[in-house]
Design an enzyme around this catalytic site. Structure first.
Site, mmCIF file in Angstrom:
data_model
loop_
_atom_site.group_PDB
_atom_site.id
_atom_site.type_symbol
_atom_site.label_atom_id
_atom_site.label_comp_id
_atom_site.label_asym_id
_atom_site.label_seq_id
_atom_site.Cartn_x
_atom_site.Cartn_y
_atom_site.Cartn_z
ATOM 1 N N CYS A 3 0.854 -1.200 0.000
ATOM 2 C CA CYS A 3 0.000 0.000 0.000
ATOM 3 C C CYS A 3 0.884 1.243 0.000
ATOM 4 O O CYS A 3 1.728 1.434 0.876
ATOM 5 C CB CYS A 3 -0.910 -0.014 1.226
ATOM 6 N N CYS A 6 0.668 3.329 3.214
ATOM 7 C CA CYS A 6 1.377 2.675 4.329
ATOM 8 C C CYS A 6 2.875 2.924 4.194
ATOM 9 O O CYS A 6 3.566 3.154 5.193
ATOM 10 C CB CYS A 6 1.104 1.177 4.339
ATOM 11 N N HIS A 45 -3.388 0.677 8.548
ATOM 12 C CA HIS A 45 -4.042 0.458 7.256
ATOM 13 C C HIS A 45 -5.521 0.156 7.460
ATOM 14 O O HIS A 45 -5.891 -0.911 7.934
ATOM 15 C CB HIS A 45 -3.381 -0.676 6.469
ATOM 16 N N HIS A 99 -8.160 8.172 3.745
ATOM 17 C CA HIS A 99 -7.486 9.469 3.759
ATOM 18 C C HIS A 99 -8.509 10.588 3.671
ATOM 19 O O HIS A 99 -9.566 10.438 3.058
ATOM 20 C CB HIS A 99 -6.471 9.595 2.610
ATOM 21 N N HIS A 101 -8.844 14.527 2.406
ATOM 22 C CA HIS A 101 -8.238 15.610 1.629
ATOM 23 C C HIS A 101 -8.524 16.937 2.323
ATOM 24 O O HIS A 101 -9.675 17.214 2.675
ATOM 25 C CB HIS A 101 -8.851 15.702 0.226
HETATM 26 P P1 AMP Z 1 -8.690 9.463 -3.759
HETATM 27 O O1 AMP Z 1 -9.240 9.649 -5.133
HETATM 28 O O2 AMP Z 1 -9.566 10.064 -2.696
HETATM 29 O O3 AMP Z 1 -8.342 8.013 -3.484
HETATM 30 O O4 AMP Z 1 -7.374 10.324 -3.706
HETATM 31 C C1 AMP Z 1 -6.096 9.789 -3.773
HETATM 32 C C2 AMP Z 1 -5.150 10.948 -3.811
HETATM 33 O O5 AMP Z 1 -3.848 10.454 -3.573
HETATM 34 C C3 AMP Z 1 -5.114 11.683 -5.143
HETATM 35 O O6 AMP Z 1 -5.439 13.065 -4.933
HETATM 36 C C4 AMP Z 1 -3.668 11.506 -5.621
HETATM 37 O O7 AMP Z 1 -3.177 12.658 -6.260
HETATM 38 C C5 AMP Z 1 -2.949 11.207 -4.325
HETATM 39 N N1 AMP Z 1 -1.736 10.418 -4.442
HETATM 40 C C6 AMP Z 1 -1.561 9.274 -5.141
HETATM 41 N N2 AMP Z 1 -0.311 8.795 -4.976
HETATM 42 C C7 AMP Z 1 0.323 9.642 -4.131
HETATM 43 C C8 AMP Z 1 1.629 9.710 -3.560
HETATM 44 N N3 AMP Z 1 2.551 8.786 -3.831
HETATM 45 N N4 AMP Z 1 1.932 10.748 -2.747
HETATM 46 C C9 AMP Z 1 1.007 11.702 -2.482
HETATM 47 N N5 AMP Z 1 -0.243 11.699 -2.980
HETATM 48 C C10 AMP Z 1 -0.583 10.692 -3.796
HETATM 49 ZN ZN ZN Z 2 -2.224 1.265 3.689
#
Ligand code: AMP
Ligand code: ZN
Length: 113
Positions: A3, A6, A45, A99, A101
């Site tokens: 993940c 993680c 997780h 997560h 935002h």
């Molecule tokens: P969601 O659509 O709510 O699952 O949002 C996932 C978010 O994770 C998106 O806004 C991506 O731009 C962000 N994201 C994906 N990979 C990474 C990463 N390695 N580091 C930081 N943000 C990420």
């Molecule tokens: Zn995770």
């Protein structure tokens, strides 16, 4: 554990960590959709909001508190900001680790759907 969040939370993937405590980590979104775009995650997780047990629900309040702290730190606290949790496929969740935002720093679109 493959993940991505993680790995960020455990420091296996180097990156900017804006906040961390025993339970939570905050870091910048890799593909920001606003001048301020920060993700707040539990270190544990948990695949999605739908996977959160009733006993674990206080973590959402703690995530909101960290989001408020980040909003202050980034100078948008008084301007307004948005907290979003996408859950599951139709909710637009891409990364399967819970997560929140934090979005701000511009006038955000009024429509949610
Ligand atoms: P969601 O659509 O709510 O699952 O949002 C996932 C978010 O994770 C998106 O806004 C991506 O731009 C962000 N994201 C994906 N990979 C990474 C990463 N390695 N580091 C930081 N943000 C990420
Ligand atoms: Zn995770």
């Amino acid at each position: 554990m493959d993940c991505i969040f993680c790995q960020i939370a455990s420091g296996k993937i180097p990156g900017e960590i804006l906040y961390q405590d025993e339970e939570l980590v905050a870091f910048p979104d890799k593909f920001p959709q606003a001048p301020v775009h920060i993700l707040i995650i539990p270190k544990k997780h948990i695949a999605s909001l739908a996977e959160l047990s009733q006993a674990e629900t206080p973590i959402i309040g703690r995530m909101a508190d960290v989001a408020n702290q980040m909003a202050r730190k980034k100078g948008v606290f008084g301007r307004g900001y948005r907290l979003v949790i996408n859950c599951g496929k139709e909710g637009g969740q891409i990364v399967p680790h819970l997560h929140m935002h934090l979005l701000g720093g511009k006038q955000l679109p009024g429509k949610l759907a």
